[in-house]
Design a protein around this motif. Structure first.
Motif, PDB file in Angstrom:
ATOM      1  N   UNK A 217       0.843  -1.197   0.000  1.00  0.00           N
ATOM      2  CA  UNK A 217       0.000   0.000   0.000  1.00  0.00           C
ATOM      3  C   UNK A 217       0.879   1.248   0.000  1.00  0.00           C
ATOM      4  N   UNK A 218       1.949   1.238   0.788  1.00  0.00           N
ATOM      5  CA  UNK A 218       2.866   2.382   0.832  1.00  0.00           C
ATOM      6  C   UNK A 218       3.530   2.556  -0.536  1.00  0.00           C
ATOM      7  N   UNK A 219       3.912   1.449  -1.192  1.00  0.00           N
ATOM      8  CA  UNK A 219       4.499   1.527  -2.536  1.00  0.00           C
ATOM      9  C   UNK A 219       3.542   2.195  -3.502  1.00  0.00           C
ATOM     10  N   UNK A 220       2.284   1.782  -3.478  1.00  0.00           N
ATOM     11  CA  UNK A 220       1.298   2.355  -4.386  1.00  0.00           C
ATOM     12  C   UNK A 220       1.026   3.822  -4.065  1.00  0.00           C
ATOM     13  N   UNK A 221       1.048   4.183  -2.794  1.00  0.00           N
ATOM     14  CA  UNK A 221       0.841   5.583  -2.409  1.00  0.00           C
ATOM     15  C   UNK A 221       2.004   6.446  -2.903  1.00  0.00           C
ATOM     16  N   UNK A 222       3.227   5.942  -2.776  1.00  0.00           N
ATOM     17  CA  UNK A 222       4.387   6.683  -3.279  1.00  0.00           C
ATOM     18  C   UNK A 222       4.329   6.831  -4.796  1.00  0.00           C
ATOM     19  N   UNK A 223       3.974   5.763  -5.484  1.00  0.00           N
ATOM     20  CA  UNK A 223       3.857   5.821  -6.949  1.00  0.00           C
ATOM     21  C   UNK A 223       2.779   6.830  -7.346  1.00  0.00           C
ATOM     22  N   UNK A 224       1.678   6.855  -6.624  1.00  0.00           N
ATOM     23  CA  UNK A 224       0.610   7.820  -6.905  1.00  0.00           C
ATOM     24  C   UNK A 224       1.124   9.242  -6.716  1.00  0.00           C
ATOM     25  N   UNK A 225       1.831   9.488  -5.616  1.00  0.00           N
ATOM     26  CA  UNK A 225       2.359  10.834  -5.366  1.00  0.00           C
ATOM     27  C   UNK A 225       3.322  11.258  -6.470  1.00  0.00           C
ATOM     28  N   UNK A 226       4.158  10.346  -6.933  1.00  0.00           N
ATOM     29  CA  UNK A 226       5.138  10.683  -7.958  1.00  0.00           C
ATOM     30  C   UNK A 226       4.493  10.950  -9.316  1.00  0.00           C
ATOM     31  N   UNK A 227       3.402  10.259  -9.599  1.00  0.00           N
ATOM     32  CA  UNK A 227       2.787  10.392 -10.915  1.00  0.00           C
ATOM     33  C   UNK A 227       1.657  11.414 -10.970  1.00  0.00           C
ATOM     34  N   UNK A 228       1.133  11.825  -9.843  1.00  0.00           N
ATOM     35  CA  UNK A 228       0.079  12.837  -9.808  1.00  0.00           C
ATOM     36  C   UNK A 228       0.666  14.123  -9.237  1.00  0.00           C
TER      37      UNK A 228
END
Length: 181
Positions: free
Chosen positions: A37-48
């Motif tokens: 979940x933390x990985x996906x949250x970081x990826x979301x922050x980087x791409x949005x």
């Protein structure tokens, strides 16, 4: 008399110490956000991306070329988050490091950056699924609102399509855009 006071004081110290240890153990038993979940949250922050950076050419396809790996959570500070909607959720202020893998289009070798620090806040929300199932949890990415006293949340996890939207016949039928020669 002095000996009795010392004994009572010592007992209070022991009880206080025991209470602190028990509270620490109970706090450690609370659910932590899974690393995925933390990985996906970081990826979301980087791409949005926000602000003027969001309008960069190709930023809408950035998610295709980034991968977050090796997340290490070093600190998880918990506190209730008061949302702008008035709801209160359990908040996790996380900090740690991760590895960023960038796969540029047309390049064989990805670019890897290890040990990048991160800080993010996740909110845990209990959600009722169906009557037959018990409550489950949902993790939301939290951002401080403009005033800084309340929080906004974003559901960053991909949502599965409801099973009723796509029937088995539609899934097996070739799309109308493809021609059968």
């Amino acid at each position: 008399m002095l000996k009795e006071r010392a004994t009572v004081s010592c007992r209070r110290c022991r009880l206080s110490l025991l209470a602190i240890v028990l509270l620490g153990l109970l706090a450690g038993c609370a659910p932590r956000p899974p690393k995925s979940v933390v990985q996906q949250a970081l990826a979301y922050q980087l791409t949005h991306l926000a602000g003027p950076v969001a309008s960069l050419v190709g930023s809408d396809r950035l998610a295709e070329h980034l991968e977050v790996q090796d997340v290490r959570i070093q600190r998880d500070r918990r506190e209730p988050l008061l949302l702008t909607s008035g709801e209160t959720l359990e908040g996790h202020h996380l900090s740690g490091t991760y590895t960023l893998l960038v796969k540029p289009p047309g390049s064989r070798r990805p670019y890897r950056r290890k040990g990048d620090p991160f800080q993010l806040t996740l909110a845990r929300q209990k959600v009722k699924q169906a009557e037959s199932q018990g409550p489950t949890e949902q993790w939301l990415l939290a951002y401080a609102s403009a005033g800084g006293k309340r929080w906004e949340v974003v559901n960053f996890l991909p949502q599965p399509a409801p099973p009723s939207e796509v029937s088995p016949e539609e899934a097996e039928t070739p799309s109308s855009g493809a021609s059968a020669s």
